[in-house]
Design an enzyme around this catalytic site. Structure first.
Site, PDB file in Angstrom:
ATOM      1  N   ASP A  69       0.839  -1.196   0.000  1.00 38.66           N
ATOM      2  CA  ASP A  69       0.000   0.000   0.000  1.00 38.66           C
ATOM      3  C   ASP A  69       0.873   1.245   0.000  1.00 38.66           C
ATOM      4  O   ASP A  69       2.015   1.209  -0.468  1.00 38.66           O
ATOM      5  CB  ASP A  69      -0.935  -0.034   1.220  1.00 38.66           C
ATOM      6  CG  ASP A  69      -2.298   0.567   0.914  1.00 38.66           C
ATOM      7  OD1 ASP A  69      -2.373   1.800   0.794  1.00 38.66           O
ATOM      8  OD2 ASP A  69      -3.278  -0.190   0.802  1.00 38.66           O
ATOM      9  N   HIS A 297      -3.793   6.013   3.484  1.00 39.79           N
ATOM     10  CA  HIS A 297      -4.497   4.796   3.072  1.00 39.79           C
ATOM     11  C   HIS A 297      -3.892   3.531   3.676  1.00 39.79           C
ATOM     12  O   HIS A 297      -4.592   2.690   4.238  1.00 39.79           O
ATOM     13  CB  HIS A 297      -4.467   4.733   1.545  1.00 39.79           C
ATOM     14  CG  HIS A 297      -5.359   3.728   0.915  1.00 39.79           C
ATOM     15  ND1 HIS A 297      -4.959   2.441   0.643  1.00 39.79           N
ATOM     16  CD2 HIS A 297      -6.636   3.817   0.469  1.00 39.79           C
ATOM     17  CE1 HIS A 297      -5.936   1.780   0.049  1.00 39.79           C
ATOM     18  NE2 HIS A 297      -6.972   2.601  -0.069  1.00 39.79           N
ATOM     19  N   SER A 500     -11.160  -1.078  -0.594  1.00 44.51           N
ATOM     20  CA  SER A 500      -9.867  -0.961   0.085  1.00 44.51           C
ATOM     21  C   SER A 500      -9.989  -1.296   1.562  1.00 44.51           C
ATOM     22  O   SER A 500      -9.013  -1.679   2.198  1.00 44.51           O
ATOM     23  CB  SER A 500      -9.312   0.467  -0.057  1.00 44.51           C
ATOM     24  OG  SER A 500      -8.728   0.659  -1.307  1.00 44.51           O
TER      25      SER A 500
END
Length: 701
Positions: A69, A297, A500
């Site tokens: 990520d 994220h 996600s």
């Protein structure tokens, strides 16, 4: 390959959870008797809460989760320790090279100068070094390596925007003060401009003012420039380094850090940036890698999978006992997009450090499925090294064939759709109960969260099938959470939603199963674990099968399946399914390539009976011996899920695989989307599951 993380789906805005805010809320079991804080990290929906209550040690301990990520902040809330006291984040690796610092330049500090060592950094600043770095025990040669790094080359874009705004505001204040000072000087000089000298002085002041005003139009903030230093520590042979993040040149009291995985050391780029980083060294000290996150994220994803909050257990991730390896594939130079080189390196690093399961909440559209070097390497990790791969299905629904690559298009990946329950809708989005919803607005048009009494997938969750007819979505899991984020975002936690988020939720549940299998000493091959979660997933009423896959992941049921099938060897086999002779997966053309399903969507394909040949081949480890291959023999019973599909009763599967015909009759079907599958059941092993899985057949009329 170049893309970005599967972006969190639209929400009403950022929701923060600062300090112990949640602990002050009353807690209800299902949202009916107070704030259901547990819905911030949804666990009831997948049976994870009940499973952990019944088996508290099956909490992910012993399992290492790799997060591919934007990077994980090792200082984020809940990412310090596991439930059994081990470090939570055991390594952070920049797989992109964007944090690399060239240390090819070196200087030798003379012995007479080592008590108060000073060197000139590559930025041009004089650097005062820590004398300990040049002690006879640590660095008898006195060699110091030098490098330089521009902050904006490694900072997250969101942080760069904030710092540029703050720095411009400070510059504007200084500029305004300087302009005011000059203007006062000009006003004072005017009465004195009665002779040549006075007029010249006034003219000079006016020119200064003009030049100073021009600076505002020419303003460009190139950002901080950091000097980097490193040395090889003779005491243990490891490289250690430091970054002059204050830009003052004073490193006299600084601590030099080794590779992150050695001592789990990290530092910050200062109070304003609040961005944490660690170091790695490569090429015998010629390269120092500064490893920080390039977006919130990745930390959020890691916290969903495995955060551990000892003082607020309701905010724990799914597998609080698991450990994390951050494999950063987001390239700071590309705004957190990934490159093919970065993702390939991440897979290689995952194997090297010993990850058991990987989560990749990145993806993009792809017309060609299950192909390419990265895909081949991913499938090899599953087949030969026993690493499970979990990926987001994508946020491009509700149209058909919107699943992304690699999650929804690659054999080796478990593709996860995004589910929302009523308790999630209530806690995360403040949605009204269905009975109180306005008749004129049955759905919240901003949040896109259904106001219903039953759970369903988010409207934007991507839908199968893959372009070649494969299911596309394996299972679904909760697709929203309030979880930890890096402090540079100026908040401790944040609401994000998207596949996600559903992917790490599923990944955390898989970590629970792996932890249980490890502690029981039971087999835990990727094929066995995947089959368990797919066979036992809970079908969602009213949700299209192509959207939910096999259904909502149920970890307790999967664990029971694993126990029941522990002695059945075929559970460790996955199967390749290839179809020839029917379908129109390639832009309406007749399907002449081997596909993974039958996908009929062109007018010419649905006006007559379609016939195809399906070849099923067991997957063996590349180094499987002749005895293992020769002894493989399975009598598979074939079952068609729908009456418009016809297949033979059985097929005998040997090491090299076997084929069987399938006939699909779409001529009598009503307009709409129709899905079906052919299941292969191992008739030679009582109690075995779907040996060859389900071969998908999708028809669009």
């Amino acid at each position: 390959m170049a893309s970005s993380p599967v972006a969190p789906a639209p929400s009403a805005g950022s929701v923060t959870a600062l300090g112990r805010q949640f602990e002050e809320l009353s807690v209800g079991d299902d949202g009916g008797g107070g704030a259901d804080v547990g819905a911030c990290q949804p666990k009831i929906e997948t049976q994870a809460a009940a499973f952990l209550e019944a088996h508290p040690t099956y909490d992910g301990r012993g399992v290492v989760i790799g997060i591919l990520d934007t990077g994980v902040d090792p200082g984020a809330a809940g990412l310090q320790f596991t439930t059994d006291g081990k470090p939570k984040v055991i390594d952070i690796i920049d797989c992109t090279g964007s944090g690399d610092v060239d240390l090819s330049k070196s200087v030798v500090v003379e012995e007479k100068d080592r008590a108060a060592p000073k060197v000139e950094g590559l930025s041009g600043r004089e650097l005062t070094l820590n004398p300990e770095w040049l002690s006879p025990e640590a660095n008898p040669s006195g060699e110091i390596k030098l490098g330089v790094k521009h902050a904006y080359d490694i900072y997250p874009r969101g942080l760069v925007r904030r710092l540029k705004s703050e720095r411009r505001e400070a510059w504007d204040k200084e500029q305004a003060a300087a302009l005011a000072t000059l203007q006062r000087a000009i006003d004072a000089a005017r009465p004195k401009a009665t002779d040549a000298a006075g007029r010249k002085a006034l003219e000079n002041l006016k020119k200064e003012l003009e030049q100073l005003q021009a600076y505002a139009d020419q303003y460009e903030d190139c950002g901080p420039v950091f000097d980097c230093v490193a040395f090889k520590d003779a005491r243990d042979g490891r490289w250690r380094g430091a970054v002059d993040s204050a830009e003052g040149g004073d490193l006299a009291g600084a601590a030099a850090m080794a590779d992150f995985d050695v001592a789990r050391e990290w530092a910050s780029f200062g109070a304003k940036a609040a961005l944490n980083y660690g170091l790695h060294f490569y090429d015998d000290g010629r390269t120092m890698s500064i490893v920080n996150d390039v977006g919130a994220h990745g930390t959020h994803v890691a916290a969903i999978a495995a955060a551990h909050h000892p003082d607020a257990p309701l905010l724990n991730g799914i597998a609080p006992g698991a450990q994390i390896v951050s494999l950063r594939i987001g390239d700071a130079r590309l705004g957190s997009m990934e490159t093919g080189t970065g993702v390939v390196r991440a897979l290689l690093e995952a194997k090297r450090v010993g990850c058991h399961v990987l989560n990749m909440s990145y993806g993009e559209a792809a017309a060609i499925t299950n192909s390419g070097y990265f895909v081949e390497l991913a499938n090899e990790l599953v087949r030969n090294h026993g690493i499970l791969l979990v990926g987001s299905a994508g946020n491009n629904g509700p149209a058909l064939t919107t699943v992304g690559c690699p999650g929804g298009t690659t054999d080796g990946y478990i593709s996860v759709g995004a589910y929302v329950s009523p308790r999630m809708a209530s806690m995360l989005y403040s949605a009204l109960p269905a009975a109180q919803a306005s008749p004129a607005e049955p759905e919240n048009s901003v949040l896109e969260v259904p106001q219903t009494t039953v759970g369903q997938n988010y409207t934007w969750s991507s839908v199968g099938p893959a372009p070649d007819g494969e299911r596309g979505v394996s299972v679904c899991a909760p697709g929203g959470a309030i979880a930890s984020v890096p402090l540079w975002t100026q908040q401790r936690s944040q609401l994000m939603n998207g596949t996600s988020m559903s992917s790490p939720n599923a990944c955390g549940n898989i970590a629970l199963l792996l932890s249980a299998q490890m502690q029981k000493g039971a087999p835990r091959s990727p094929a066995r674990i995947r089959r368990a979660i797919e066979v036992t997933a809970k079908p969602l009423a009213g949700v299209q099968q192509l959207k939910q896959g096999h259904g909502l992941l149920q970890v307790a049921a999967a664990n029971a399946y694993l126990d029941a099938c522990a002695a059945i060897a075929i559970e460790d086999f996955a199967f390749d399914v290839k179809v020839t002779g029917a379908g129109d997966a390639h832009n309406g053309a007749s399907n002449r390539m081997a596909e993974r399903g039958i996908y009929l969507r062109q007018p010419g394909s649905i006006k007559e009976i379609q016939r195809a040949s399906v070849r099923v081949t067991p997957r063996f480890h590349d180094k499987a011996g002749n005895d293992e291959r020769v002894s493989f023999e399975v009598l598979a019973g074939l079952e068609a899920a729908e009456s418009w599909i016809t297949v033979p009763d059985t097929v005998v599967l040997l090491h090299g695989g076997n084929s069987f015909p399938v006939e699909v009759d779409p001529t009598g079907l009503a307009p709409g989307v129709h899905t079906g599958c052919v299941r292969g059941m191992d008739r030679s092993a009582a109690g075995a599951g779907a040996g060859a899985g389900g071969h998908e057949i999708i028809i669009v009329l």
